[in-house]
Scaffold this motif. Structure first.
Motif, mmCIF file in Angstrom:
data_model
loop_
_atom_site.group_PDB
_atom_site.id
_atom_site.type_symbol
_atom_site.label_atom_id
_atom_site.label_comp_id
_atom_site.label_asym_id
_atom_site.label_seq_id
_atom_site.Cartn_x
_atom_site.Cartn_y
_atom_site.Cartn_z
ATOM 1 N N UNK A 26 -2.262 -5.766 -12.003
ATOM 2 C CA UNK A 26 -0.860 -5.540 -11.657
ATOM 3 C C UNK A 26 -0.140 -6.856 -11.334
ATOM 4 N N UNK A 27 -0.845 -7.786 -10.759
ATOM 5 C CA UNK A 27 -0.206 -9.036 -10.328
ATOM 6 C C UNK A 27 -0.874 -10.269 -10.918
ATOM 7 N N UNK A 28 -1.602 -10.109 -11.992
ATOM 8 C CA UNK A 28 -2.238 -11.238 -12.683
ATOM 9 C C UNK A 28 -3.080 -12.066 -11.723
ATOM 10 N N UNK A 29 -4.136 -11.431 -11.204
ATOM 11 C CA UNK A 29 -5.062 -12.157 -10.335
ATOM 12 C C UNK A 29 -4.629 -12.243 -8.890
ATOM 13 N N UNK A 30 -3.687 -11.420 -8.460
ATOM 14 C CA UNK A 30 -3.293 -11.400 -7.058
ATOM 15 C C UNK A 30 -2.131 -12.304 -6.709
ATOM 16 N N UNK A 31 -1.521 -12.950 -7.685
ATOM 17 C CA UNK A 31 -0.381 -13.816 -7.380
ATOM 18 C C UNK A 31 0.847 -12.973 -7.070
ATOM 19 N N UNK A 32 1.543 -13.332 -6.015
ATOM 20 C CA UNK A 32 2.716 -12.571 -5.576
ATOM 21 C C UNK A 32 3.974 -13.081 -6.279
ATOM 22 N N UNK A 33 3.927 -13.106 -7.579
ATOM 23 C CA UNK A 33 5.077 -13.573 -8.352
ATOM 24 C C UNK A 33 5.390 -12.656 -9.533
ATOM 25 N N UNK A 34 4.592 -11.606 -9.689
ATOM 26 C CA UNK A 34 4.822 -10.697 -10.806
ATOM 27 C C UNK A 34 5.973 -9.740 -10.496
ATOM 28 N N UNK A 50 12.956 -10.860 -1.365
ATOM 29 C CA UNK A 50 12.376 -9.899 -0.419
ATOM 30 C C UNK A 50 11.528 -10.612 0.627
ATOM 31 N N UNK A 51 11.686 -11.926 0.730
ATOM 32 C CA UNK A 51 10.977 -12.744 1.722
ATOM 33 C C UNK A 51 9.463 -12.626 1.580
ATOM 34 N N UNK A 52 8.985 -12.441 0.348
ATOM 35 C CA UNK A 52 7.549 -12.346 0.072
ATOM 36 C C UNK A 52 6.870 -11.263 0.928
ATOM 37 N N UNK A 53 7.580 -10.182 1.143
ATOM 38 C CA UNK A 53 7.062 -9.103 1.992
ATOM 39 C C UNK A 53 5.789 -8.498 1.390
ATOM 40 N N UNK A 54 4.795 -8.306 2.238
ATOM 41 C CA UNK A 54 3.562 -7.641 1.831
ATOM 42 C C UNK A 54 2.632 -8.469 0.968
ATOM 43 N N UNK A 55 2.912 -9.746 0.778
ATOM 44 C CA UNK A 55 2.058 -10.572 -0.082
ATOM 45 C C UNK A 55 0.657 -10.715 0.510
ATOM 46 N N UNK A 56 0.575 -11.007 1.804
ATOM 47 C CA UNK A 56 -0.738 -11.174 2.438
ATOM 48 C C UNK A 56 -1.518 -9.861 2.443
ATOM 49 N N UNK A 57 -0.831 -8.746 2.630
ATOM 50 C CA UNK A 57 -1.499 -7.442 2.619
ATOM 51 C C UNK A 57 -2.039 -7.119 1.220
ATOM 52 N N UNK A 71 15.870 -10.742 -7.717
ATOM 53 C CA UNK A 71 15.605 -11.533 -8.921
ATOM 54 C C UNK A 71 14.231 -12.193 -8.871
ATOM 55 N N UNK A 72 13.603 -12.139 -7.690
ATOM 56 C CA UNK A 72 12.294 -12.754 -7.536
ATOM 57 C C UNK A 72 11.733 -12.450 -6.158
#
Length: 215
Positions: free
Chosen positions: A93-101, A128-135, A123-124
């Motif tokens: 879903x995120x290409x190896x866990x990167x929070x940019x997809x 959303x302030x990178x919400x939930x990336x660490x989770x 737009x990126x």
């Protein structure tokens, strides 16, 4: 079953319980937020919740280091496959866990940060302030660790059960030695003071000596 295999089983069961509980907690929270927003539920998230729930129950029941716990290695193997599939589905879903997809910032991060309450133009991931990336990364990491844990217990259980079955077969094949049926016994002594004689239990008998003359 040696002490090492018992200790190893308990340690890896604890490992599995921790990993399954973390993944289950993260995905359940996200599904709750999605339901609150009235949005569509990704089938991969639901599959992850099912896998985590089954794994948690199984590891708790089979944590006691008795023989029956090792005999559950077939279920360990099935759970290893389930976690392997889950990790692959989530990572894709995120290409190896990167929070940019697009899936991350338009779905996972959007609903994790409750951005539907304050609509924003996205737009990126920065919107959303990178919400939930660490989770999200934690869910991926512990899914991978759970997969490794069930692979180890599957191999360990198969090895212990195979060793136990071979030992049981050897014991049945060997058995216990039979008691010798040709035990010798002493013959009776003549009342008149004559010499004693010895007879065999088998089919061969020894002729007794002549009795002494009574005076």
């Amino acid at each position: 079953m040696g002490t090492g295999s018992k200790v190893g089983l308990v340690l890896f069961r604890v490992w599995q319980i921790i990993c399954a509980a973390i993944v289950l907690g993260i995905l359940s929270r996200f599904l709750l937020l999605v339901n609150q927003a009235g949005a569509w539920r990704d089938g991969r998230i639901i599959y992850g919740i099912i896998t985590g729930s089954i794994s948690l129950v199984f590891s708790i029941v089979f944590i006691v280091p008795f023989l029956y716990a090792f005999m559950g290695f077939l279920m360990d193997f099935i759970l290893w496959i389930m976690w392997l599939v889950l990790f692959s589905l989530l990572a894709s879903r995120t290409t190896g866990g990167r929070c940019s997809s697009h899936w991350y910032y338009d779905y996972w991060g959007y609903y994790w940060g409750r951005w539907w309450l304050t609509p924003v133009r996205i737009t990126g991931p920065w919107d959303i302030a990178w919400a939930g990336c660490s989770s999200w990364r934690a869910a991926l990491a512990f899914s991978f660790l759970a997969m490794i844990g069930y692979l180890v217990t599957a191999i360990l259980g198969a090895a212990v059960v195979s060793k136990w079955r071979n030992k049981d077969k050897n014991e049945r094949r060997t058995g216990t030695p039979a008691v010798n049926s040709t035990t010798q016994i002493s013959g009776p002594t003549n009342v008149t003071g004559g010499p004693t004689h010895t007879g065999a239990v088998g089919g061969t008998t020894t002729a007794p000596s002549q009795p002494a003359n009574v005076v």
